[in-house]
Design a protein around this motif. Structure first.
Motif, mmCIF file in Angstrom:
data_model
loop_
_atom_site.group_PDB
_atom_site.id
_atom_site.type_symbol
_atom_site.label_atom_id
_atom_site.label_comp_id
_atom_site.label_asym_id
_atom_site.label_seq_id
_atom_site.Cartn_x
_atom_site.Cartn_y
_atom_site.Cartn_z
ATOM 1 N N ASN A 53 -35.680 -10.292 14.974
ATOM 2 C CA ASN A 53 -36.926 -8.968 15.233
ATOM 3 C C ASN A 53 -36.744 -7.929 15.413
ATOM 4 N N SER A 54 -34.886 -7.721 16.173
ATOM 5 C CA SER A 54 -34.613 -5.590 16.029
ATOM 6 C C SER A 54 -34.877 -5.259 14.279
ATOM 7 N N MET A 55 -34.448 -6.145 13.723
ATOM 8 C CA MET A 55 -34.195 -5.544 12.185
ATOM 9 C C MET A 55 -35.941 -4.947 12.240
ATOM 10 N N VAL A 56 -36.541 -5.402 12.490
ATOM 11 C CA VAL A 56 -37.893 -5.781 11.675
ATOM 12 C C VAL A 56 -38.317 -5.149 12.263
ATOM 13 N N ALA A 57 -38.322 -4.380 13.442
ATOM 14 C CA ALA A 57 -38.587 -2.907 14.709
ATOM 15 C C ALA A 57 -38.432 -2.641 13.562
ATOM 16 N N TYR A 58 -36.994 -2.079 13.791
ATOM 17 C CA TYR A 58 -36.465 -1.492 12.939
ATOM 18 C C TYR A 58 -36.800 -0.400 11.934
ATOM 19 N N TYR A 108 -42.869 -16.294 16.387
ATOM 20 C CA TYR A 108 -43.841 -16.099 17.288
ATOM 21 C C TYR A 108 -43.390 -14.522 18.121
ATOM 22 N N GLY A 109 -41.791 -14.798 18.484
ATOM 23 C CA GLY A 109 -40.722 -14.010 19.492
ATOM 24 C C GLY A 109 -41.163 -12.621 18.646
ATOM 25 N N LEU A 110 -41.994 -12.445 17.669
ATOM 26 C CA LEU A 110 -42.415 -10.920 17.023
ATOM 27 C C LEU A 110 -43.477 -10.471 17.575
ATOM 28 N N ALA A 111 -44.770 -10.266 17.902
ATOM 29 C CA ALA A 111 -45.198 -9.949 18.926
ATOM 30 C C ALA A 111 -44.674 -9.779 19.907
ATOM 31 N N PHE A 112 -44.341 -9.508 20.584
ATOM 32 C CA PHE A 112 -43.673 -8.479 22.053
ATOM 33 C C PHE A 112 -42.604 -7.835 21.354
ATOM 34 N N ASN A 113 -41.506 -8.677 20.961
ATOM 35 C CA ASN A 113 -40.823 -8.183 20.543
ATOM 36 C C ASN A 113 -40.354 -6.823 19.878
ATOM 37 N N VAL A 114 -40.926 -6.563 18.874
ATOM 38 C CA VAL A 114 -41.375 -6.023 18.046
ATOM 39 C C VAL A 114 -41.757 -4.014 18.712
ATOM 40 N N PHE A 115 -43.374 -5.445 19.562
ATOM 41 C CA PHE A 115 -43.271 -3.963 20.319
ATOM 42 C C PHE A 115 -42.550 -3.353 21.363
ATOM 43 N N VAL A 116 -41.582 -4.372 22.126
ATOM 44 C CA VAL A 116 -40.152 -3.282 22.787
ATOM 45 C C VAL A 116 -39.404 -2.728 21.659
ATOM 46 N N TYR A 117 -38.644 -3.205 20.860
ATOM 47 C CA TYR A 117 -37.923 -2.765 20.412
ATOM 48 C C TYR A 117 -38.104 -1.506 19.186
ATOM 49 N N THR A 118 -39.602 -1.879 18.855
ATOM 50 C CA THR A 118 -39.930 -0.619 18.071
ATOM 51 C C THR A 118 -39.903 0.814 18.613
ATOM 52 N N ASN A 124 -40.952 3.760 9.327
ATOM 53 C CA ASN A 124 -41.573 3.915 9.234
ATOM 54 C C ASN A 124 -42.758 3.968 8.464
ATOM 55 N N MET A 125 -42.957 4.797 10.640
ATOM 56 C CA MET A 125 -44.815 4.154 11.259
ATOM 57 C C MET A 125 -45.440 5.413 9.763
ATOM 58 N N LYS A 126 -44.954 6.188 9.264
ATOM 59 C CA LYS A 126 -45.426 7.086 8.998
ATOM 60 C C LYS A 126 -46.104 6.100 7.371
ATOM 61 N N LYS A 148 -47.083 0.682 9.155
ATOM 62 C CA LYS A 148 -47.867 0.642 10.700
ATOM 63 C C LYS A 148 -49.053 -0.875 10.546
ATOM 64 N N VAL A 149 -49.599 -1.326 9.648
ATOM 65 C CA VAL A 149 -50.347 -1.398 9.521
ATOM 66 C C VAL A 149 -50.061 -2.868 9.948
ATOM 67 N N LEU A 150 -48.601 -3.374 9.281
ATOM 68 C CA LEU A 150 -47.713 -4.482 9.607
ATOM 69 C C LEU A 150 -47.323 -4.383 11.519
ATOM 70 N N TYR A 151 -47.358 -2.910 12.188
ATOM 71 C CA TYR A 151 -46.557 -2.896 13.596
ATOM 72 C C TYR A 151 -48.036 -3.431 14.119
ATOM 73 N N PHE A 152 -49.582 -3.386 13.958
ATOM 74 C CA PHE A 152 -50.655 -3.786 14.738
ATOM 75 C C PHE A 152 -50.555 -5.096 14.489
ATOM 76 N N TYR A 153 -50.508 -5.301 13.034
ATOM 77 C CA TYR A 153 -50.395 -7.537 12.861
ATOM 78 C C TYR A 153 -49.686 -7.418 13.650
ATOM 79 N N PHE A 154 -48.598 -7.733 13.811
ATOM 80 C CA PHE A 154 -47.212 -7.960 15.421
ATOM 81 C C PHE A 154 -47.875 -8.372 16.603
#
Lengths: 272, 288
Positions: A85-90, A145-155, A95-97, A102-108
């Motif tokens: 999850n940390s790697m996905v968030a990295y 399922y952890g991705l939803a919350f963890n990507v938010f926090v890690y990102t 690459n938020m631009k 960006k879509v992936l971020y909001f998707y998760f």
């Protein structure tokens, strides 16, 4: 200027803590008694220690098997959550631009609004069709399922880490994966601690996913075993409470030793 | 730089595929099934249009589960937030054995909801009535979980007992972010304790208040483990939560498609409530 102890508040807090401790006292007391002692007084301390309640409960619930399952599921889940999850968030944070990320971020993170109960019926169908209604399957689901919350926090945290560190590494010829493992991942330790604790607690105590997913009795977790056990031995309270206590003990021990660390880990994560 | 870009895709695409396969795809499938009459195990089923949705709005059991879930969620949210804020204030004051009490108050959060429910189930049936009888109250000497009017209060008690732990910790973290000089200034001005709380402490906690309200409400709307452990939805169907109804109807009652439709409605309800709460509470934050 040292303020004096506030005694009225201390007393109120102490009285309040009795409300927390009383059910736990009852659990321990009942687990150590036998029916005759219970008949005399439910509240009193046990006179003899009836450890046979525990040996019987261990046998009846196949305790060590369930303990093993819970441990394997929780440890593997937490390790994989921290690594993946940390790697996905990295990748997302750097690459938020780009539109894809960006879509992936909001998707998760939008999945945070979807409680598991809502997708539960079809998930069981999908996992059963794929023969994933077992320990391996449940670990995969927890990590995904952890991705939803963890990507938010890690990102959020990764974006506060300056780029320069990575640029230096890239100039020195490190690959992107190398940069992540050697530079970013160690820097994530404080968030990883928070996410690790939260995932550990929620995975260890989860009841619903094991209930709907795990078909084979040998793969049952501790909460699920208590549920099944409850139906079979509903009259022997001493046995039941010995079993509850056994199921609660591993986490109680962890908490006893790591209490300060757990509480500070959770608060440091919440302030951000 | 192309290599770098490839690496970033390699990091995310497997996660994307897995997430789609095990989260989004089932969600879409659930929506699809909600328009059929599948019972969950037959080989065939038919497309029935909006029939399930129409029936749900006329189904007394569904309506009943929404009423229970909402009154439960609202009462637990209020109680959890009021009590945990009070405890956090107490734990933040100058008291003895501060770390010990923090440890005690956070303890319920590490325990399994299901097992805590089983323990309280016994207490409600066998222990609390003893006290009720002692004070001579006929009402309090019964098992509250066996009374269809009051069983829901029993579930609220257990949820609050356990739920205050996490919110207390969050409020405590919030209290520690308030600069001490604000209090020193108000002391000089001779502000009362009451005034100090409403003018400094409470406004400074606004964002923590938002988080805690949303978390507690969402937790309340999703209640399941407590129901299983305490009442199984009874007596009658008086404490059947939405999640419990979807579970029992969907897996055991041959209502797979019908409860899928219920889940779709439940999803919309949760999203709308979370969004409204965030909007309303964050607006309050900004007004300060």
């Amino acid at each position: 200027m040292k303020k004096p102890t506030n005694w009225p508040v201390t007393i109120l807090i102490a009285l309040g803590s009795l409300l927390i401790l009383f059910p736990l006292y009852m659990t321990i007391a009942i687990a150590l008694k036998n029916p005759e002692e219970m008949a005399q007084s439910i509240f009193s301390l046990p006179t003899g220690l009836h450890f046979e309640n525990f040996t019987n409960a261990i046998k009846a619930t196949n305790f060590f098997n369930a303990l093993g399952n819970s441990t394997v599921i929780t440890v593997t889940t937490v390790v994989f959550i921290l690594l993946t999850n940390s790697m996905v968030a990295y990748a997302i944070a750097r690459n938020m631009k780009r539109r894809f990320f960006k879509v992936l971020y909001f998707y998760f993170i939008s999945a945070m609004f979807i409680p598991f109960q809502i997708i539960m019926l079809p998930v069981v169908k999908v996992t059963t069709d794929l023969h994933m209604n077992n320990i391996v399957g449940i670990i995969i689901l927890y990590v995904v399922y952890g991705l939803a919350f963890n990507v938010f926090v890690y990102t959020g945290y990764i974006r506060s880490i300056p780029y320069e560190l990575e640029e230096a590494a890239t100039v020195d010829g490190a690959s992107t994966f190398g940069t992540f493992w050697k530079i970013i991942f160690p820097l994530l330790a404080p968030v990883s601690a928070t996410i690790g604790i939260l995932s550990c607690l929620s995975t260890w105590n989860d009841f619903m996913l094991p209930l709907v997913l795990l078909g084979d009795q040998d793969s049952y977790t501790l909460p699920l075993v208590q549920y099944v056990f409850q139906g079979q031995f509903s009259t022997d309270f001493n046995l039941a409470f010995a079993s509850y206590l056994l199921a609660l003990t591993p986490m109680l021990i962890v908490y006893l030793f790591a209490q300060k660390w757990i509480i500070s880990g959770l608060t440091s994560g919440s302030i951000k | 730089m192309a290599k770098r870009r490839v690496a970033f895709y390699l990091m995310t695409i497997p996660a994307l595929l897995l997430f789609f396969a095990f989260h989004t795809f089932p969600a879409l499938q659930g929506i699809y099934y909600s328009f059929t009459n599948w019972d969950g195990f037959s080989d065939s089923f038919d497309y029935v249009g909006f029939k399930n949705f129409i029936n749900i709005f006329q189904d007394e059991n569904v309506l009943n589960s929404y009423v229970f879930t909402f009154k439960y969620a609202i009462l637990t949210t209020i109680l959890i937030n009021v009590i945990s804020l009070l405890i956090a204030l107490g734990l933040n004051a100058k008291i003895k054995a501060k770390n010990f009490f923090r440890g005690v108050y956070f303890l319920p959060n590490i325990l399994s909801v299901l097992i805590v429910g089983f323990i309280f189930n016994y207490l409600f049936a066998n222990v609390f009535p003893i006290w009720g009888a002692k004070i001579g109250s006929e009402f309090l000497s019964q098992n509250i979980l066996g009374n269809s009017d009051w069983a829901w209060i029993g579930i609220v008690i257990v949820a609050v007992w356990q739920g205050i732990a996490y919110n207390t910790i969050l409020y405590l973290a919030g209290l520690q972010t308030i600069p001490q000089d604000l209090y020193e200034a108000s002391n000089l001005d001779g502000a009362s304790r009451w005034r100090e709380f409403w003018s400094i402490t409470f406004p400074m906690l606004a964002s923590f208040f938002t988080i805690n309200m949303v978390l507690a409400m969402k937790g309340g709307l999703m209640v399941f483990d407590q129901i299983v452990a305490l009442t199984g939805g009874g007596p009658g169907r008086s404490t059947q939560s939405i999640a419990h109804l979807i579970y029992t109807g969907g897996f055991q009652g041959g209502e797979f498609a019908y409860q899928s439709a219920n889940a779709v409605i439940y999803f919309i309800v949760i999203v709308v409530i979370s969004a409204l709460q965030l909007k309303f509470l964050q607006k309050r934050e900004m007004d300060l």
